[in-house]
Enzyme design. Structure first.
Site, mmCIF file in Angstrom:
data_model
loop_
_atom_site.group_PDB
_atom_site.id
_atom_site.type_symbol
_atom_site.label_atom_id
_atom_site.label_comp_id
_atom_site.label_asym_id
_atom_site.label_seq_id
_atom_site.Cartn_x
_atom_site.Cartn_y
_atom_site.Cartn_z
ATOM 1 N N LYS A 1 41.890 38.865 45.149
ATOM 2 C CA LYS A 1 40.609 38.171 45.308
ATOM 3 C C LYS A 1 40.300 37.866 46.774
ATOM 4 C CE LYS A 1 39.472 37.201 40.861
ATOM 5 N NZ LYS A 1 38.182 37.211 40.185
ATOM 6 N N THR B 1 31.179 27.976 45.196
ATOM 7 C CA THR B 1 31.512 28.770 44.022
ATOM 8 C C THR B 1 32.181 27.879 42.985
ATOM 9 O OG1 THR B 1 32.360 30.907 43.277
ATOM 10 C CG2 THR B 1 33.854 29.564 44.625
ATOM 11 N N SER C 1 38.610 28.269 38.588
ATOM 12 C CA SER C 1 39.826 27.477 38.422
ATOM 13 C C SER C 1 40.987 28.175 39.092
ATOM 14 C CB SER C 1 40.138 27.312 36.949
ATOM 15 O OG SER C 1 40.303 28.580 36.371
ATOM 16 N N ASN D 1 42.055 32.130 41.372
ATOM 17 C CA ASN D 1 42.275 32.827 42.625
ATOM 18 C C ASN D 1 41.004 32.981 43.457
ATOM 19 O OD1 ASN D 1 45.007 33.057 42.058
ATOM 20 N ND2 ASN D 1 44.733 34.983 40.939
ATOM 21 N N GLY E 1 38.818 41.521 33.746
ATOM 22 C CA GLY E 1 38.365 40.203 33.312
ATOM 23 C C GLY E 1 36.840 40.236 33.409
ATOM 24 N N GLY E 2 36.295 39.778 34.534
ATOM 25 C CA GLY E 2 34.856 39.897 34.778
ATOM 26 C C GLY E 2 34.470 41.283 35.268
ATOM 27 N N GLY E 3 35.473 42.037 35.719
ATOM 28 C CA GLY E 3 35.223 43.431 36.084
ATOM 29 C C GLY E 3 35.008 43.681 37.567
ATOM 30 N N GLY E 4 35.221 42.682 38.406
ATOM 31 C CA GLY E 4 35.056 42.888 39.854
ATOM 32 C C GLY E 4 36.050 43.906 40.380
ATOM 33 N N GLU F 1 43.486 45.362 29.067
ATOM 34 C CA GLU F 1 42.824 44.108 28.693
ATOM 35 C C GLU F 1 43.639 43.405 27.601
ATOM 36 O OE1 GLU F 1 38.858 44.260 26.710
ATOM 37 O OE2 GLU F 1 38.334 42.637 28.091
ATOM 38 N N ALA G 1 41.352 38.466 24.727
ATOM 39 C CA ALA G 1 40.140 38.290 25.542
ATOM 40 C C ALA G 1 39.470 39.657 25.615
ATOM 41 C CB ALA G 1 40.483 37.789 26.948
#
Lengths: 317, 317
Positions: free
Chosen positions: A55, A77, A80, A82, A182-185, A207, A211
């Site tokens: 990150k 931002t 919780s 990284n 996760g969010g796909g970044g 994955e 989730a």
């Protein structure tokens, strides 16, 4: 702020931009895991990255992409984990103020790390609505720039540099690269890096079953939420975003599900055999390879280990 | 088998000899630990070495130094720990038979690793006498070559290559290098590497208070046993040998004692901040730096992290 999908030039520029502030983490290998999988595995150890996770790449790129005018009121931002540390780290670097909204139940070690970089932390109840409302209020009051954890092309371009380095440093053509989603970044960045720097390399995602939003979205062709959320991989709970999903849909071969048991077994290999402290989310890609051996048999596979920020007092071993 | 103290040429030759079979482990750094100590720390992560410890260097050099005639009856040693794995690994590499005497209470994971390399394991009661007697019997029966864990110039020359790489790779002149001391194979090798490759660099050792033989020997100028043995650093229980002691006496600046509490704190930093799985013995050198900040204040310090073979089921956190 480029509002187009990052192209080759944008990713190259991001890489040059962040290079002085993040580690080029190199590549590590394991004879044991090569034998076990009958594949040639090239691990990208982003747990050894600044702030202990990939990150840092996206956070640093996003903040270095801002003008002085945009920076003068600081950045904000919610996270919780990284991403909070990444933004706090990057903001400190350019002496900008960072406002971070964190759920009140965030791990103490992560709160301390964010405070350690001099960020201002606001606590809120841990629901998406509360988080967004808290950030919204801060932005209204301060004029700070919002940096989304993944649904932001500057962030995606930054995350793409991990796979770019993997492609450049492994010294041979990879058959595939696998990263967790996760969010796909990271995953969208990985897909772009493969497209521009190694077009014959297939991109897969791992994955958690607990989730499983991305695999659903991938199959139904629209962003879906997970049917239920319960996994040890606490970095992968978010669903895909409007910017990450189309890139993933276009550039990813398949999304492979793993159980928490698979994740813990992969973690154990990374800790015991490779001597790397890896958080559960960071072991998901290896878990997917171990679970799908036929798919990767005889192949050269790049695996992104995403982070190592784990509470030593709460290990699953 | 060279029966002289390894000189520059011998260490260079050892380095070339082992290069194809061990990792050049690079150097890792930590902004956090630099700030904490007000020093510039360069870590040599030998936990990432083959078999998870620097011992691979000495073991491989010793075995590759043997003639075919010497190898034909195999090699033998006694060890409950990393040297056993190193000899088993190196012997497998040259398809020689390895006979390893291990105490019957050795950690299961280490026994399995040794067996995994195809070595023949003989169990004995865990006293020095029983171990030596068991190895003596094997050598009598088989004609195998004995390779001592540290009191062997081939082993010392191999261990010297860790500090040699640290000196070569850190890109600047180190004020000091610090390594832990058990039997003194690594420490004497480190002293030789500094003497030949960076003569202005001072060499220090870290030693557990609960196995304080080396500091006593260093002060009294003869090999002493520890007054008592009780430490978490189970790789450092042995006393110095006739070959390691004179090199250490001549080339080491000082030996710094640390408590188990110091060791666990240093381990925690290595795991949490640097994301490295390090065994207690492997954290002793950092513990000594953290305990003696005035001595290293403002200095460039090389720190050898010796190994990462730790039982995840029995962590001190």
């Amino acid at each position: 702020m480029p509002e187009i999908v990052p192209d080759k030039e944008i990713i190259n520029a991001a890489h040059l931009r962040i290079a002085p502030y993040v580690h080029r983490t190199g590549i590590v290998t394991s004879a044991f895991l090569n034998t076990l999988t009958n594949a040639e595995l090239f691990f990208k150890p982003e747990n050894l990255q600044k702030i202990g996770a990939f990150k840092a790449r996206g956070g640093v790129n996003a903040i270095l992409s801002l003008t002085e005018g945009q920076l003068k009121n600081g950045v904000a931002t919610h996270s919780s984990g990284n991403h909070a540390q990444a933004i706090a780290y990057a903001a400190a670097m350019v002496r900008a103020k960072a406002y971070i909204v964190m759920p009140e139940n965030s791990p103490k070690v992560k709160i301390e790390a964010v405070l350690g970089y001099g960020a201002e932390v606001t606590f809120c109840i841990n629901t998406p609505e509360e988080r967004e409302q808290a950030v919204g209020k801060i932005i209204e009051q301060t004029g700070a720039e919002f940096i989304h954890p993944f649904n932001d092309y500057r962030v995606i371009a930054g995350q793409a540099t991990a796979a770019k380095e993997l492609i450049e440093d492994c010294g041979m053509k990879l058959d595939s690269i696998i990263a967790p989603v996760g969010g796909g970044g990271l995953l969208s960045g990985t897909a772009l890096a493969a497209r521009y720097f190694s077009p014959d390399t297939k991109v897969y995602a791992g994955e958690p079953e607990g989730a499983a939003d991305a695999v659903l979205s991938f199959r139904s062709d629209k962003i879906e939420k997970a049917p239920f959320v319960k996994t040890i991989a606490d970095g992968l709970l978010t669903h895909l975003g409007s910017k990450t999903f189309p890139i993933i849909k276009k550039g990813v071969e398949d999304i492979l599900l793993v159980t928490d048991e698979d994740i813990i077994q992969a973690m154990r290999y990374l800790w015991e055999r490779m001597k790397l402290v890896v958080e559960p989310s960071g072991a998901v890609a290896l878990a997917a390879v171990l679970k799908n051996r036929a798919l990767f048999d005889g192949k050269k596979v790049g695996i992104v280990i995403t982070g190592g920020n784990v509470d030593l007092g709460r290990l699953p071993f």
